[in-house]
Motif scaffolding. Structure first.
Motif, PDB file in Angstrom:
ATOM      1  N   GLN A 240       0.829  -1.201   0.000  1.00 41.91           N
ATOM      2  CA  GLN A 240       0.000   0.000   0.000  1.00 41.91           C
ATOM      3  C   GLN A 240       0.866   1.256   0.000  1.00 41.91           C
ATOM      4  O   GLN A 240       0.541   2.252  -0.647  1.00 41.91           O
ATOM      5  CB  GLN A 240      -0.925  -0.005   1.216  1.00 41.91           C
TER       6      GLN A 240
ATOM      7  N   VAL B 107      -1.579  -0.341  -9.560  1.00 44.46           N
ATOM      8  CA  VAL B 107      -2.222  -1.656  -9.609  1.00 44.46           C
ATOM      9  C   VAL B 107      -1.376  -2.685  -8.875  1.00 44.46           C
ATOM     10  O   VAL B 107      -0.142  -2.716  -9.014  1.00 44.46           O
ATOM     11  CB  VAL B 107      -2.441  -2.098 -11.075  1.00 44.46           C
TER      12      VAL B 107
ATOM     13  N   PHE C   4      -6.977  -3.868  -1.703  1.00 45.04           N
ATOM     14  CA  PHE C   4      -7.121  -2.917  -2.795  1.00 45.04           C
ATOM     15  C   PHE C   4      -8.493  -3.101  -3.429  1.00 45.04           C
ATOM     16  O   PHE C   4      -9.126  -4.148  -3.266  1.00 45.04           O
ATOM     17  CB  PHE C   4      -6.026  -3.128  -3.847  1.00 45.04           C
ATOM     18  N   GLN C   5      -8.933  -2.078  -4.155  1.00 42.86           N
ATOM     19  CA  GLN C   5     -10.217  -2.175  -4.839  1.00 42.86           C
ATOM     20  C   GLN C   5     -10.106  -3.218  -5.952  1.00 42.86           C
ATOM     21  O   GLN C   5      -9.331  -3.044  -6.891  1.00 42.86           O
ATOM     22  CB  GLN C   5     -10.614  -0.831  -5.433  1.00 42.86           C
ATOM     23  N   PRO C   6     -10.866  -4.309  -5.865  1.00 41.22           N
ATOM     24  CA  PRO C   6     -10.670  -5.401  -6.828  1.00 41.22           C
ATOM     25  C   PRO C   6     -10.991  -4.975  -8.266  1.00 41.22           C
ATOM     26  O   PRO C   6     -11.888  -4.155  -8.499  1.00 41.22           O
ATOM     27  CB  PRO C   6     -11.653  -6.474  -6.347  1.00 41.22           C
ATOM     28  N   ILE C   7     -10.252  -5.531  -9.191  1.00 43.43           N
ATOM     29  CA  ILE C   7     -10.543  -5.359 -10.607  1.00 43.43           C
ATOM     30  C   ILE C   7     -10.511  -6.730 -11.271  1.00 43.43           C
ATOM     31  O   ILE C   7      -9.787  -7.623 -10.842  1.00 43.43           O
ATOM     32  CB  ILE C   7      -9.550  -4.405 -11.310  1.00 43.43           C
ATOM     33  N   GLU C   8     -11.313  -6.876 -12.316  1.00 45.76           N
ATOM     34  CA  GLU C   8     -11.308  -8.113 -13.092  1.00 45.76           C
ATOM     35  C   GLU C   8     -10.351  -7.960 -14.269  1.00 45.76           C
ATOM     36  O   GLU C   8     -10.408  -6.967 -14.996  1.00 45.76           O
ATOM     37  CB  GLU C   8     -12.723  -8.420 -13.605  1.00 45.76           C
TER      38      GLU C   8
ATOM     39  N   LYS D   2      -5.361 -12.409  -8.788  1.00 48.86           N
ATOM     40  CA  LYS D   2      -6.051 -11.447  -7.919  1.00 48.86           C
ATOM     41  C   LYS D   2      -5.432 -10.087  -8.181  1.00 48.86           C
ATOM     42  O   LYS D   2      -4.201  -9.932  -8.100  1.00 48.86           O
ATOM     43  CB  LYS D   2      -5.885 -11.820  -6.450  1.00 48.86           C
TER      44      LYS D   2
ATOM     45  N   GLY E 157      -6.016  -5.560  -7.977  1.00 44.54           N
ATOM     46  CA  GLY E 157      -6.755  -4.443  -7.430  1.00 44.54           C
ATOM     47  C   GLY E 157      -6.026  -3.134  -7.651  1.00 44.54           C
ATOM     48  O   GLY E 157      -4.832  -3.118  -7.996  1.00 44.54           O
TER      49      GLY E 157
ATOM     50  N   LYS F 298      -5.099   0.782  -6.099  1.00 41.33           N
ATOM     51  CA  LYS F 298      -5.008   1.643  -4.921  1.00 41.33           C
ATOM     52  C   LYS F 298      -5.755   2.939  -5.213  1.00 41.33           C
ATOM     53  O   LYS F 298      -5.422   3.656  -6.150  1.00 41.33           O
ATOM     54  CB  LYS F 298      -3.553   1.944  -4.567  1.00 41.33           C
ATOM     55  N   ARG F 299      -6.752   3.231  -4.408  1.00 45.54           N
ATOM     56  CA  ARG F 299      -7.523   4.466  -4.568  1.00 45.54           C
ATOM     57  C   ARG F 299      -7.152   5.487  -3.503  1.00 45.54           C
ATOM     58  O   ARG F 299      -6.670   5.139  -2.449  1.00 45.54           O
ATOM     59  CB  ARG F 299      -9.018   4.171  -4.507  1.00 45.54           C
TER      60      ARG F 299
END
Length: 251
Positions: free
Chosen positions: A121, A129, A178-182, A246, A248, A250-251
């Motif tokens: 983080q 990412v 982290f905010q998941p992404i596909e 997996k 994600g 970082k926002r």
């Protein structure tokens, strides 16, 4: 020398690891690069001999590739955009908010995650990412696969480190902060003869622990069984490993 407290599961076979481990699909790196906002710096954490790091160099201006294993890094391939550094994942000496993409390829299960994730983080930029992927047992065909499954589960079953269970579940039990992404579905594929397949099997950590415990190399016996189904040892067959990814932001 290796990092204190670090258990090197692959140092003995580091040269074989580089020679026989399969490579990851470039489409995976392209997808991850498209998802990251910046393309200045990528970090390949627990790089091994650098398979992922070299691919990342096609998409990022610079790549830092770290590993705690001196043996693995000694067998890494050189690249003018990739900087190999011996360092544990938990203390990589990377500046905060400097990494646009952080990948951990087939190694997240070895890390101390409560320590590593805060580091991840910290070093990622906003919009950066994180991606970790793993692969379990390969498939060849209906004649070869049962022999590989028997070798994996029955011959070597007691010799797999406990972290292997995370691989077998496809990291299903690991939550990334982290905010998941596909990113889609990916698989590795290789066109191998029997020598290459057995060379890959020699890089398994459980094979090394079996040899250390029993004084016997389990591969010759498996080779005898495989050759009956493989036919001409020089003949080429497709070997395939589905990847579990997996990822994600970082926002």
């Amino acid at each position: 020398m290796n990092t204190p407290g670090f258990q090197d599961h692959f140092g003995v076979e580091a040269s074989a690891y580089r020679q026989f481990r399969p490579t990851y699909p470039l489409s995976l790196f392209a997808k991850l690069a498209a998802a990251s906002e910046g393309h200045q710096l990528a970090w390949d954490c627990a790089t091994g001999s650098g398979q992922a790091a070299l691919a990342l160099a096609d998409f990022y201006q610079a790549v830092v590739a770290t590993d705690a294993s001196a043996s693995q890094l000694q067998h890494s391939a050189s690249h003018n955009a990739v900087y190999f550094v011996q360092a544990p994942a938990e203390t990589p000496c990377i500046k905060p908010a400097s990494v646009d993409l952080l990948v951990v390829a087939q190694a997240l299960h070895w890390l101390h995650l409560p320590t590593f994730f805060p580091v991840a983080q910290s070093v990622l930029t906003p919009g950066g990412v994180f991606a970790a992927w793993t692969y379990n047992l390969m498939t060849v065909n209906t004649a070869i696969d049962p022999l590989l499954n028997d070798f994996y589960h029955n011959t070597l079953g007691a010799y797999w480190p406990p972290q292997r269970r995370l691989v077998e579940s496809g990291y299903a039990d690991i939550a990334i902060p982290f905010q998941p992404i596909e990113v889609g579905e990916f698989a590795m594929a290789a066109q191998w003869n029997l020598r290459a397949l057995c060379g890959y099997l020699s890089t398994w950590s459980a094979v090394q622990y079996y040899k250390q415990d029993t004084g016997i190399d389990p591969l010759p016996g498996l080779h005898t069984r495989l050759v009956r189904e493989w036919g001409n040892e020089a003949s080429i067959k497709q070997v395939r490993w589905p990847l579990s990814v997996k990822a994600g932001i970082k926002r």
